[in-house]
Design an enzyme around this catalytic site. Structure first.
Site, PDB file in Angstrom:
ATOM      1  N   CYS A   1     -29.349  43.903 -27.116  1.00  0.00           N
ATOM      2  CA  CYS A   1     -28.711  43.243 -25.974  1.00  0.00           C
ATOM      3  C   CYS A   1     -29.744  42.570 -25.068  1.00  0.00           C
ATOM      4  CB  CYS A   1     -27.920  44.249 -25.146  1.00  0.00           C
ATOM      5  SG  CYS A   1     -26.693  45.212 -26.045  1.00  0.00           S
ATOM      6  N   ASP A   2     -30.845  43.261 -24.820  1.00  0.00           N
ATOM      7  CA  ASP A   2     -31.768  42.847 -23.765  1.00  0.00           C
ATOM      8  C   ASP A   2     -33.164  42.452 -24.232  1.00  0.00           C
ATOM      9  OD1 ASP A   2     -29.732  43.415 -21.944  1.00  0.00           O
ATOM     10  OD2 ASP A   2     -30.358  45.507 -21.754  1.00  0.00           O
TER      11      ASP A   2
ATOM     12  N   CYS B   1     -30.304  49.235 -24.845  1.00  0.00           N
ATOM     13  CA  CYS B   1     -29.871  48.396 -25.965  1.00  0.00           C
ATOM     14  C   CYS B   1     -30.880  47.275 -26.210  1.00  0.00           C
ATOM     15  CB  CYS B   1     -28.487  47.809 -25.696  1.00  0.00           C
ATOM     16  SG  CYS B   1     -27.862  46.758 -27.023  1.00  0.00           S
TER      17      CYS B   1
END
Length: 315
Positions: free
Chosen positions: A135-136, A132
């Site tokens: 997300c990261d 992701c």
């Protein structure tokens, strides 16, 4: 006979459990072999509102579970192998629990990211391997990262990562990409993106501090090469966890559950879907939690209306 069963314990399922438990609906939550969902594989979560300094993924999910338990939600461990949704009460066959029946059902079984299935990959999830980018990506500011994939999602994530990383390398096992022309053009026009096509990933390399490189096979020569990197983002798609439903719920061509727009209602009255199992666009913890809230409210209203209808038949 249960009133409400929730399948799945990611942000969607746990949020639904919190809302329903607070409404004294006594939900039963069945958790599978990965309690907490994909967030348990994430180290630090910095984009979930309310946590100024961020929060560890497993800690966030554990807190949500404890909050649901505090209000009376009951958790049971088991794996649903089949479901009969042809009539109410709905019947589930659950390994470890046997046959379970319920008046309503919330599907929050999520979607599993497809992995490369190569040495070093699973061991380094959360240590440089991610599925992701949104997300990261922030954790790779000023670093070099690799995107593995050739579809639209890979191109989109590659462009997104250039906001943080100094260099983004797209690795794809074919010479041609599956992505649409417009998405390919955007990626090719981005000066931070470089290409390693016709290369098949064979191993994730790592050290004490996490990922250090990706070993690939040059398909033209057969030679093994190492691409140095600080992070590897696998973008080869997701698979919604709906196999046990055996086609009883309407899905799109890729298997994601179709819900009535603006609701979590499926084609079967009394069955609701929330989280990543019905969302292939956003796939974020906060959006999953939002649909979990919607599913709880939809379920509560459904049961109240159903109770009125059943009661009227006795007059």
């Amino acid at each position: 006979m249960e009133k409400i069963i929730i399948l799945g314990t990611g942000p969607a399922g746990l949020t639904a459990a919190i809302y329903l438990a607070r409404a004294n609906m006594k939900p039963i939550v069945i958790e599978g072999d990965q309690p907490g969902g994909q967030l348990t594989l994430t180290t630090e979560v910095e984009n979930f509102p309310g946590f100024v300094e961020g929060v560890m993924g497993p800690e966030l999910m554990d807190n949500m579970r404890k909050q649901a338990e505090r209000f009376g939600a009951e958790f049971k461990r088991g794996w649903v192998t089949s479901a009969d949704l042809s009539k109410r009460p709905f019947t589930l066959q659950v390994d470890g629990l046997g046959k379970v029946q319920t008046e309503s059902l919330i599907l929050s079984t999520g979607a599993s990211a497809k992995l490369l299935q190569i040495p070093g990959e699973k061991e380094n999830i959360g240590r440089g391997v991610s599925t992701c980018a949104t997300c990261d990506g922030f954790f790779f500011r000023g670093k070099k990262v690799i995107i593995v994939g050739g579809g639209d999602s890979a191109m989109e994530e590659a462009n997104f990562l250039t906001k943080f990383a100094n260099e983004v390398v797209i690795v794809h096992r074919r010479n041609e990409l599956r992505a649409s022309k417009i998405m390919q053009d955007r990626a090719r026009e981005n000066k931070k993106i470089s290409w390693q096509l016709d290369k098949t990933p064979t191993e994730v390399l790592s050290g004490d501090k996490g990922v250090t490189g990706l070993k690939v096979k040059n398909n033209a020569t057969g030679e093994q090469e190492v691409i140095e990197t600080n992070g590897i983002f696998v973008a080869i798609g997701h698979k919604p966890n709906t196999g046990f439903l055996d086609g009883q719920i309407n899905t799109d061509k890729t298997g994601y559950i179709v819900v009535t727009p603006g609701t979590t209602e499926t084609n079967i009255p009394g069955v609701f879907a929330c989280g990543d199992v019905q969302d292939k666009k956003y796939r974020q913890a906060i959006t999953a939690a939002g649909t979990g809230c919607m599913a709880a409210l939809d379920t509560e209203r459904y049961l109240e209306g159903s109770a009125v209808q059943d009661w009227s038949k006795t007059l």
